[in-house]
Motif scaffolding. Structure first.
Motif, PDB file in Angstrom:
ATOM      1  N   ALA A  63     -24.737 -74.191  -6.206  1.00 44.23           N
ATOM      2  CA  ALA A  63     -25.545 -73.738  -5.067  1.00 44.23           C
ATOM      3  C   ALA A  63     -26.694 -74.717  -4.818  1.00 44.23           C
ATOM      4  CB  ALA A  63     -26.074 -72.330  -5.319  1.00 44.23           C
ATOM      5  N   CYS A  64     -27.339 -75.161  -5.893  1.00 45.03           N
ATOM      6  CA  CYS A  64     -28.416 -76.148  -5.717  1.00 45.03           C
ATOM      7  C   CYS A  64     -27.868 -77.429  -5.081  1.00 45.03           C
ATOM      8  CB  CYS A  64     -29.048 -76.490  -7.061  1.00 45.03           C
ATOM      9  SG  CYS A  64     -30.252 -75.282  -7.619  1.00 45.03           S
TER      10      CYS A  64
ATOM     11  N   GLY B  46     -29.127 -77.907 -12.306  1.00 41.61           N
ATOM     12  CA  GLY B  46     -28.401 -77.317 -13.426  1.00 41.61           C
ATOM     13  C   GLY B  46     -29.232 -77.302 -14.701  1.00 41.61           C
TER      14      GLY B  46
ATOM     15  N   GLY C 146     -34.520 -76.718  -8.641  1.00 43.67           N
ATOM     16  CA  GLY C 146     -33.916 -75.426  -8.977  1.00 43.67           C
ATOM     17  C   GLY C 146     -34.386 -74.908 -10.329  1.00 43.67           C
TER      18      GLY C 146
ATOM     19  N   CYS D 204     -32.767 -73.696 -12.795  1.00 44.42           N
ATOM     20  CA  CYS D 204     -32.002 -74.190 -13.953  1.00 44.42           C
ATOM     21  C   CYS D 204     -32.566 -75.508 -14.448  1.00 44.42           C
ATOM     22  CB  CYS D 204     -30.542 -74.409 -13.566  1.00 44.42           C
ATOM     23  SG  CYS D 204     -29.582 -72.914 -13.532  1.00 44.42           S
TER      24      CYS D 204
ATOM     25  N   PRO E 129     -30.891 -68.860 -14.902  1.00 43.06           N
ATOM     26  CA  PRO E 129     -30.241 -67.695 -15.505  1.00 43.06           C
ATOM     27  C   PRO E 129     -29.592 -68.012 -16.852  1.00 43.06           C
ATOM     28  CG  PRO E 129     -29.053 -68.421 -13.540  1.00 43.06           C
ATOM     29  CD  PRO E 129     -30.284 -69.255 -13.621  1.00 43.06           C
TER      30      PRO E 129
HETATM   31  S1  SF4 Z   1     -30.945 -72.791 -10.144  1.00 41.86           S
HETATM   32 FE1  SF4 Z   1     -29.041 -72.779 -11.364  1.00 41.86          FE
HETATM   33  S2  SF4 Z   1     -28.059 -70.775 -11.032  1.00 41.86           S
HETATM   34 FE2  SF4 Z   1     -29.647 -71.063  -9.467  1.00 41.86          FE
HETATM   35  S3  SF4 Z   1     -28.535 -71.929  -7.733  1.00 41.86           S
HETATM   36 FE3  SF4 Z   1     -29.329 -73.678  -8.885  1.00 41.86          FE
HETATM   37  S4  SF4 Z   1     -27.722 -74.278 -10.302  1.00 41.86           S
HETATM   38 FE4  SF4 Z   1     -27.201 -72.208  -9.528  1.00 41.86          FE
END
Ligand code: SF4
Ligand code: SF4
Length: 255
Positions: free
Chosen positions: A138-139, A174, A201, A203, A209
């Motif tokens: 998603a990122c 990530g 992000g 991560c 998470p």
């Molecule tokens: S922060 Fe991590 S879990 Fe959230 S969208 Fe980005 S890669 Fe996915």
């Protein structure tokens, strides 16, 4: 071919007028929250309990939200009976120092620009090598969106490049799995100096998470790379990324 040209003409100019005009974002976007923990009842711990990443915490100065750990899931807002936490659509979240993501509801110290000598080199030409270090994609998708005509990242002289040897910075997404750690370090050391590190992000900033899992490094928090720009979100909205990059390059007025 004629049809393509006609369609292009019909669609007209599609790039948003940002930064001359502030972006129009939906109300449902969860950005910077307003926090007022003076409304809390003493025994209420509901937001602490529901938070999946322990982004809410307390120290001697009181309760705070760590925007680097926050997933902007909105669960704390939902369970709070007193309206202490309210998310707004304020998308300008990027900072230069990790400690500036410890948010107590007051002023957020947004990203300061590069020092003058660096700004003159990079402000109009900045190449990024994106490193997906085990993100959910998603990122990465929201970085890709910046290349579309709507945002047109290239008009600012910012480009995502294929080789770290052509890059000025790496942008990490990530939680940095153990399997990706070496590849990330090798990529970093392949970027010519002066080089920069951007954590994009939750991560990449602190594990998101996946925080605390044995197979991940909790993002850059568990490694040795010095980070120059932190972009919070899960994933960060493309406008949050763009705002962070332009601030970093000294292309936006500070506020
Ligand atoms: S922060 Fe991590 S879990 Fe959230 S969208 Fe980005 S890669 Fe996915
Ligand atoms: S919005 Fe952030 S602080 Fe609130 S519950 Fe979700 S992760 Fe925790």
């Amino acid at each position: 071919m004629l049809n393509v040209l006609l369609e292009r003409f019909r669609q007209g100019y599609r790039t948003i007028p940002y930064p001359d005009v502030p972006p129009v974002l939906p109300d449902r976007l969860r950005g910077l929250p307003t926090l007022d923990f003076s409304l809390c009842e003493e025994s209420c711990q509901k937001c602490f309990v529901v938070c999946p990443t322990k982004a809410l915490s307390k120290d001697e100065q009181g309760t705070f939200m760590d925007l680097g750990k926050c997933l902007f899931c909105g669960e704390c807002e939902k369970v709070c009976p007193n309206g202490c936490i309210k998310f707004t659509s304020e998308y300008r979240l990027s900072v230069r120092k990790r400690e500036n993501l410890i948010f107590r509801g007051e002023h957020l110290q947004r990203a300061e620009p590069l020092e003058e000598s660096m700004k003159s080199i990079f402000s109009h030409s900045f190449k990024i090598r994106q490193v997906s270090a085990s993100g959910c994609n998603a990122c990465e998708a929201d970085i890709n969106v910046l290349g579309t005509p709507g945002f047109d990242l290239g008009r600012f002289g910012i480009q995502v490049v294929a080789s770290p040897r052509h890059a000025d910075a790496i942008m990490i997404t990530g939680p940095v799995s153990r399997n990706m750690q070496l590849a990330l370090e090798k990529t970093y050391f392949s970027v010519p100096t002066p080089r920069f590190v951007i954590a994009s992000g939750a991560c990449a900033i602190n594990g998101g998470p996946f925080i605390g899992l044995p197979d991940v490094n909790n993002g850059v928090a568990g490694g040795s790379l010095k980070v120059d720009l932190f972009i919070p979100g899960c994933p960060p909205h493309p406008m949050t990324i763009l705002d962070g990059l332009l601030r970093f390059l000294g292309r936006l007025k500070q506020n």
